[in-house]
Structures are given as structure tokens and as C-alpha cells.
Scaffold this motif. Structure first.
Motif, PDB file in Angstrom:
ATOM      1  N   ASP A  77      -6.717  -4.641   7.031  1.00  0.00           N
ATOM      2  CA  ASP A  77      -6.645  -3.525   6.079  1.00  0.00           C
ATOM      3  C   ASP A  77      -7.398  -3.869   4.797  1.00  0.00           C
ATOM      4  OD1 ASP A  77      -5.045  -2.056   7.855  1.00  0.00           O
ATOM      5  OD2 ASP A  77      -3.206  -2.943   7.046  1.00  0.00           O
ATOM      6  N   PHE A  78      -7.249  -5.116   4.343  1.00  0.00           N
ATOM      7  CA  PHE A  78      -7.959  -5.588   3.168  1.00  0.00           C
ATOM      8  C   PHE A  78      -9.468  -5.515   3.411  1.00  0.00           C
ATOM      9  CE2 PHE A  78     -10.027  -9.231   1.039  1.00  0.00           C
ATOM     10  CZ  PHE A  78      -9.776  -8.913  -0.285  1.00  0.00           C
ATOM     11  N   ALA A  79      -9.914  -6.023   4.551  1.00  0.00           N
ATOM     12  CA  ALA A  79     -11.350  -6.040   4.873  1.00  0.00           C
ATOM     13  C   ALA A  79     -11.911  -4.625   4.957  1.00  0.00           C
ATOM     14  CB  ALA A  79     -11.592  -6.791   6.184  1.00  0.00           C
ATOM     15  N   ALA A  80     -11.152  -3.705   5.540  1.00  0.00           N
ATOM     16  CA  ALA A  80     -11.614  -2.316   5.654  1.00  0.00           C
ATOM     17  C   ALA A  80     -11.760  -1.687   4.267  1.00  0.00           C
ATOM     18  CB  ALA A  80     -10.648  -1.510   6.512  1.00  0.00           C
ATOM     19  N   ALA A  81     -10.816  -1.967   3.379  1.00  0.00           N
ATOM     20  CA  ALA A  81     -10.889  -1.419   2.018  1.00  0.00           C
ATOM     21  C   ALA A  81     -12.075  -2.013   1.264  1.00  0.00           C
ATOM     22  CB  ALA A  81      -9.582  -1.692   1.271  1.00  0.00           C
ATOM     23  N   VAL A  82     -12.288  -3.319   1.395  1.00  0.00           N
ATOM     24  CA  VAL A  82     -13.417  -3.967   0.729  1.00  0.00           C
ATOM     25  C   VAL A  82     -14.732  -3.390   1.260  1.00  0.00           C
ATOM     26  CG1 VAL A  82     -14.656  -6.166   0.479  1.00  0.00           C
ATOM     27  CG2 VAL A  82     -12.181  -6.079   0.125  1.00  0.00           C
ATOM     28  N   GLN A  83     -14.793  -3.134   2.545  1.00  0.00           N
ATOM     29  CA  GLN A  83     -15.997  -2.538   3.140  1.00  0.00           C
ATOM     30  C   GLN A  83     -16.267  -1.160   2.555  1.00  0.00           C
ATOM     31  OE1 GLN A  83     -18.188  -4.032   5.030  1.00  0.00           O
ATOM     32  NE2 GLN A  83     -19.467  -2.231   5.114  1.00  0.00           N
ATOM     33  N   GLN A  84     -15.212  -0.358   2.380  1.00  0.00           N
ATOM     34  CA  GLN A  84     -15.381   0.965   1.775  1.00  0.00           C
ATOM     35  C   GLN A  84     -15.913   0.858   0.351  1.00  0.00           C
ATOM     36  OE1 GLN A  84     -11.367   2.762   3.038  1.00  0.00           O
ATOM     37  NE2 GLN A  84     -12.639   4.523   2.555  1.00  0.00           N
ATOM     38  N   ILE A  85     -15.395  -0.096  -0.392  1.00  0.00           N
ATOM     39  CA  ILE A  85     -15.842  -0.296  -1.778  1.00  0.00           C
ATOM     40  C   ILE A  85     -17.310  -0.682  -1.792  1.00  0.00           C
ATOM     41  CG2 ILE A  85     -15.569  -1.756  -3.833  1.00  0.00           C
ATOM     42  CD1 ILE A  85     -12.522  -1.918  -3.011  1.00  0.00           C
ATOM     43  N   ARG A  86     -17.694  -1.588  -0.911  1.00  0.00           N
ATOM     44  CA  ARG A  86     -19.096  -2.025  -0.844  1.00  0.00           C
ATOM     45  C   ARG A  86     -20.016  -0.885  -0.444  1.00  0.00           C
ATOM     46  NH1 ARG A  86     -17.823  -7.879   1.814  1.00  0.00           N
ATOM     47  NH2 ARG A  86     -17.485  -8.969  -0.155  1.00  0.00           N
ATOM     48  N   GLN A  87     -19.597  -0.072   0.512  1.00  0.00           N
ATOM     49  CA  GLN A  87     -20.413   1.071   0.931  1.00  0.00           C
ATOM     50  C   GLN A  87     -20.605   2.051  -0.223  1.00  0.00           C
ATOM     51  OE1 GLN A  87     -18.257   2.474   4.355  1.00  0.00           O
ATOM     52  NE2 GLN A  87     -19.412   1.180   5.766  1.00  0.00           N
ATOM     53  N   LYS A  88     -19.550   2.262  -0.985  1.00  0.00           N
ATOM     54  CA  LYS A  88     -19.632   3.160  -2.132  1.00  0.00           C
ATOM     55  C   LYS A  88     -20.602   2.615  -3.171  1.00  0.00           C
ATOM     56  CE  LYS A  88     -16.466   5.774  -5.043  1.00  0.00           C
ATOM     57  NZ  LYS A  88     -15.081   5.934  -5.442  1.00  0.00           N
TER      58      LYS A  88
END
Length: 189
Positions: free
Chosen positions: A173-184
């Protein structure tokens, strides 16, 4: 209208009014961050009888109240309102549960966490550094986004690892959230 079994710990009357527009729930109001002993004792009693969900404003005072109540009631559940959902004009001004839409309140109450004091460390200090969440330009903004994505509220860099552990946030869940932040961030560059 959805019924909440636990009693919601909120800051004031206006919070109660907003919650009652969103869900069917009982509330107890702290009337600010100077919680008196009688109110704290009542919250402890309610926690034993029905359980409590701490649902305070996403600001300094709200976090102060959350800490006081959580210390007195370690088994309390937590619901977090994203800052953007607690602003009436979305640009500034006052901030709080009283300004949230019924949809935002229901969404926050759909993602309730219970603190786990004996939880293992799943996400390390090194993970936080690698994700750019502590120590560096833009870390505060990334932590704000992470708190909203994981619905755990905003905390400073020193408290982030503890909050992730307390709510047993899983590495995936942490990795998925970090990925979303990076994509943004990539999108805005």
C-alpha cells in the motif's frame, strides 16, 4: 443513512452537525484542545462500552486532541479527513470537519484505523528517505499527499515512520501511494 456503532470524538458542535448530515452517529465534543478530566473520563467510559473513533480536524489543534485522547484510550480507532476536504473554499481560511461534505465524511469513516502499538516495522527510515518523504526538497508536500492517499492524516518527518507502523500500513500500500505521488510529480514537470 449509514449507522456508526462507535461514538465519534469531535472538537465541537459544528462538527457534530456536519457528521449528522452524513451518517447516523453519536458524538462527544472535546470543546477544543484543553480537554477537561471529566470529558476524558467520559470518552474512556464510552470506549469501554461502545468504542470510539477519533475524528478531529486536520490541523495542529486536531492532532493535539488526537494525541491526548489516544493516550487515554489506546484502543481508540482513528478517522482522518484530508485537508483539502476540510476547507470550505479549498484555498485557505478555516479548516475542519465542520466544513467537510457528507461524502468526504463518509469516505473518512469508511477508512478507519486502529493503532497497533506492538506492530512490527514494515516500512523503514531508509524506505522513507528513498521515497523522498523525509530530508529534502518537496518532502513535506509528498508527506501531505501520502497521508491523504493512505488516509492516515499528515505528520511531520519525525512522526511518519511511527504513524505508518501504528496503523500497520503494508509495504504494498505504501509503494502504491509513493508511485502515485511520483506519477503526479512527473506529470507536473
Amino acid at each position: 443513512m449509514k449507522k456508526i456503532k462507535e461514538v465519534l470524538v469531535v472538537e465541537g458542535k459544528d462538527d457534530t452537525k456536519s457528521i449528522n448530515r452524513a451518517v447516523n452517529a453519536d458524538t462527544i465534543e472535546t470543546r477544543g484542545s484543553a480537554i477537561d478530566d471529566d470529558t476524558l473520563a467520559l470518552i474512556e467510559k464510552l470506549a469501554d462500552q461502545r468504542g470510539v473513533i477519533i475524528f478531529t480536524d486536520p490541523d495542529f489543534s486536531g492532532e493535539k486532541i488526537r494525541k491526548i485522547v489516544a493516550e487515554a484510550v489506546p484502543n481508540a480507532k482513528h478517522a482522518f479527513l484530508p485537508k483539502a476536504e476540510g476547507r470550505p473554499d479549498k484555498a485557505g481560511g478555516s479548516l475542519g470537519v465542520e466544513h467537510a461534505s457528507p461524502e468526504a465524511i463518509r469516505a473518512a469513516l469508511d477508512h478507519v484505523y486502529t493503532e497497533t502499538t506492538a506492530a512490527p516495522t514494515l516500512i523503514t527510515h531508509e524506505d522513507l528517505m528513498a521515497a523522498g518523504l523525509i530530508g529534502g526538497a518537496g518532502a513535506k508536500a509528498r508527506r501531505e499527499q501520502l497521508g491523504e492517499l493512505l488516509q492516515i492524516g499528515y505528520v511531520n518527518g519525525k512522526q511518519l515512520e511511527k504513524r505508518l507502523r501504528m496503523f500497520s500500513i503494508q509495504p504494498a500500500d505504501f509503494a502504491a501511494a509513493v508511485q502515485q505521488i511520483r506519477q503526479k510529480e512527473d506529470f507536473h514537470e
